[in-house]
Design a protein around this motif. Structure first.
Motif, mmCIF file in Angstrom:
data_model
loop_
_atom_site.group_PDB
_atom_site.id
_atom_site.type_symbol
_atom_site.label_atom_id
_atom_site.label_comp_id
_atom_site.label_asym_id
_atom_site.label_seq_id
_atom_site.Cartn_x
_atom_site.Cartn_y
_atom_site.Cartn_z
ATOM 1 N N LYS A 1 -49.306 8.538 -16.675
ATOM 2 C CA LYS A 1 -50.330 9.230 -15.985
ATOM 3 C C LYS A 1 -49.987 9.803 -14.709
ATOM 4 N N TYR A 2 -49.128 9.190 -14.130
ATOM 5 C CA TYR A 2 -48.720 9.647 -12.570
ATOM 6 C C TYR A 2 -47.221 10.263 -12.670
ATOM 7 N N CYS A 3 -46.309 9.844 -13.695
ATOM 8 C CA CYS A 3 -44.924 10.323 -13.648
ATOM 9 C C CYS A 3 -44.967 11.568 -14.513
ATOM 10 N N ASN A 4 -45.676 12.540 -14.072
ATOM 11 C CA ASN A 4 -45.721 14.054 -14.819
ATOM 12 C C ASN A 4 -45.839 15.234 -13.961
ATOM 13 N N ALA B 1 -47.898 17.494 -13.827
ATOM 14 C CA ALA B 1 -49.146 18.175 -13.483
ATOM 15 C C ALA B 1 -49.709 17.442 -12.504
ATOM 16 N N HIS B 2 -49.381 15.984 -12.680
ATOM 17 C CA HIS B 2 -49.845 15.113 -11.353
ATOM 18 C C HIS B 2 -49.446 15.318 -10.064
ATOM 19 N N LEU B 3 -47.991 15.497 -10.141
ATOM 20 C CA LEU B 3 -47.486 15.806 -8.811
ATOM 21 C C LEU B 3 -47.517 17.148 -8.401
ATOM 22 N N LEU B 4 -47.904 18.049 -9.042
ATOM 23 C CA LEU B 4 -48.332 19.333 -8.531
ATOM 24 C C LEU B 4 -49.526 19.380 -7.875
ATOM 25 N N ARG B 5 -50.568 18.783 -8.657
ATOM 26 C CA ARG B 5 -51.655 18.726 -8.225
ATOM 27 C C ARG B 5 -52.038 18.224 -7.057
ATOM 28 N N GLU B 6 -51.385 17.087 -6.899
ATOM 29 C CA GLU B 6 -51.432 16.362 -5.360
ATOM 30 C C GLU B 6 -50.893 17.464 -4.402
ATOM 31 N N GLN B 7 -49.920 18.104 -4.621
ATOM 32 C CA GLN B 7 -49.112 19.001 -3.493
ATOM 33 C C GLN B 7 -50.077 19.793 -3.342
ATOM 34 N N PHE B 8 -50.864 20.622 -4.278
ATOM 35 C CA PHE B 8 -51.849 21.742 -4.032
ATOM 36 C C PHE B 8 -52.993 21.253 -3.247
ATOM 37 N N ARG B 9 -53.350 19.840 -3.595
ATOM 38 C CA ARG B 9 -54.502 19.288 -2.785
ATOM 39 C C ARG B 9 -54.204 19.100 -1.543
ATOM 40 N N LYS B 10 -52.859 18.761 -0.916
ATOM 41 C CA LYS B 10 -52.621 18.590 0.255
ATOM 42 C C LYS B 10 -52.537 19.861 1.103
#
Length: 245
Positions: A230-233, A235-244
């Motif tokens: 769920k975390y090691c992909n 989609a998750h990492l990019l979503r978190e960066q855009f959120r920040k």
């Protein structure tokens, strides 16, 4: 940036004041990362207990589930309840001390045993090794995977990597903490209390008694160890960066 650790609460072995001081520094350090990934289950299925718990866990800390390089055992494995597997690891001289103690105990048993020493150094034990014991200095991941699956009972230290691997393989366990390592000593107490393993003091090893107790264990049924996906992909990492941003 991501830090991965199961020790949100470090046990120093020097008492509560030392623990408090070190853990304040650890929490400050962890907050400098975008996320903290804890390789454990959260809550009742936790394998680390208070090492990964606490009232001050930040909202950027995620439990991604235990991790293991091994494949689960299948019905194709030639499991023998009487077969023992010893996996040694850790620093000297404690590794050698445990090795010699276990060999002495195994000499009194009539069990087929594979003994993975975890080193190519140390004393020459080939001339004193009891019959029925196969000695392997080092094993590859693939070889170790098969050895674990084929064994009825596995004997090892309580290092957290070993805990994650062996719990995933649903093995009956005898575990021996390394003396002086506060984390391993705590994990031993915790796993014994949850009946995940029979845990022995290195100074008081009675292997025949421990084997009898280990045979009564029922390996725990835990959630699948794939939560990390769920975390090691991306989609998750990019979503978190855009959120920040």
């Amino acid at each position: 940036s991501i830090i991965m650790t199961h020790q949100l609460n470090v046990l120093t072995g020097f008492g509560k004041i030392a623990n408090l001081f070190v853990n304040r520094f650890i929490r400050k350090y962890i907050r400098e990362f975008d996320e903290c990934w804890v390789p454990d289950f959260e809550g009742e299925h936790s394998l680390t207990g208070k090492l990964s718990s606490g009232s001050e866990i930040d909202n950027h800390t995620f439990f991604i589930g235990p991790l293991s390089r091994f494949e689960p055992c299948t019905s194709e494995n030639n499991v023998s309840e009487d077969k023992l597997l010893v996996i040694l690891s850790g620093p000297e001289p404690q590794r050698t001390i445990l090795e010699l103690k276990l060999l002495k105990e195994l000499a009194t048993l009539n069990s087929k045993t594979v003994f993975v020493r975890g080193t190519i150094t140390g004393p020459d034990i080939s001339v004193t090794t009891p019959s029925g014991i196969q000695i392997i200095d080092l094993a590859s991941a693939e070889q170790l995977n098969k050895l674990i699956c084929d064994a009825g009972i596995v004997i090892s230290r309580t290092g957290y990597t070993s805990v994650m691997d062996l719990i995933k393989m649903r093995k009956k366990l005898i575990m021996i903490p390394t003396p002086g390592q506060a984390e391993q000593e705590y994990l031993g107490e915790y796993l014994a209390a949850k009946r995940f393993a029979v845990v022995l003091d290195q100074d008081k090893i009675e292997l025949s008694v421990a084997i009898g107790k280990a045979r009564q264990l029922v390996p725990p049924k835990l959630p699948p160890m794939d939560l990390y996906k769920k975390y090691c992909n991306a989609a998750h990492l990019l979503r978190e960066q855009f959120r920040k941003r």
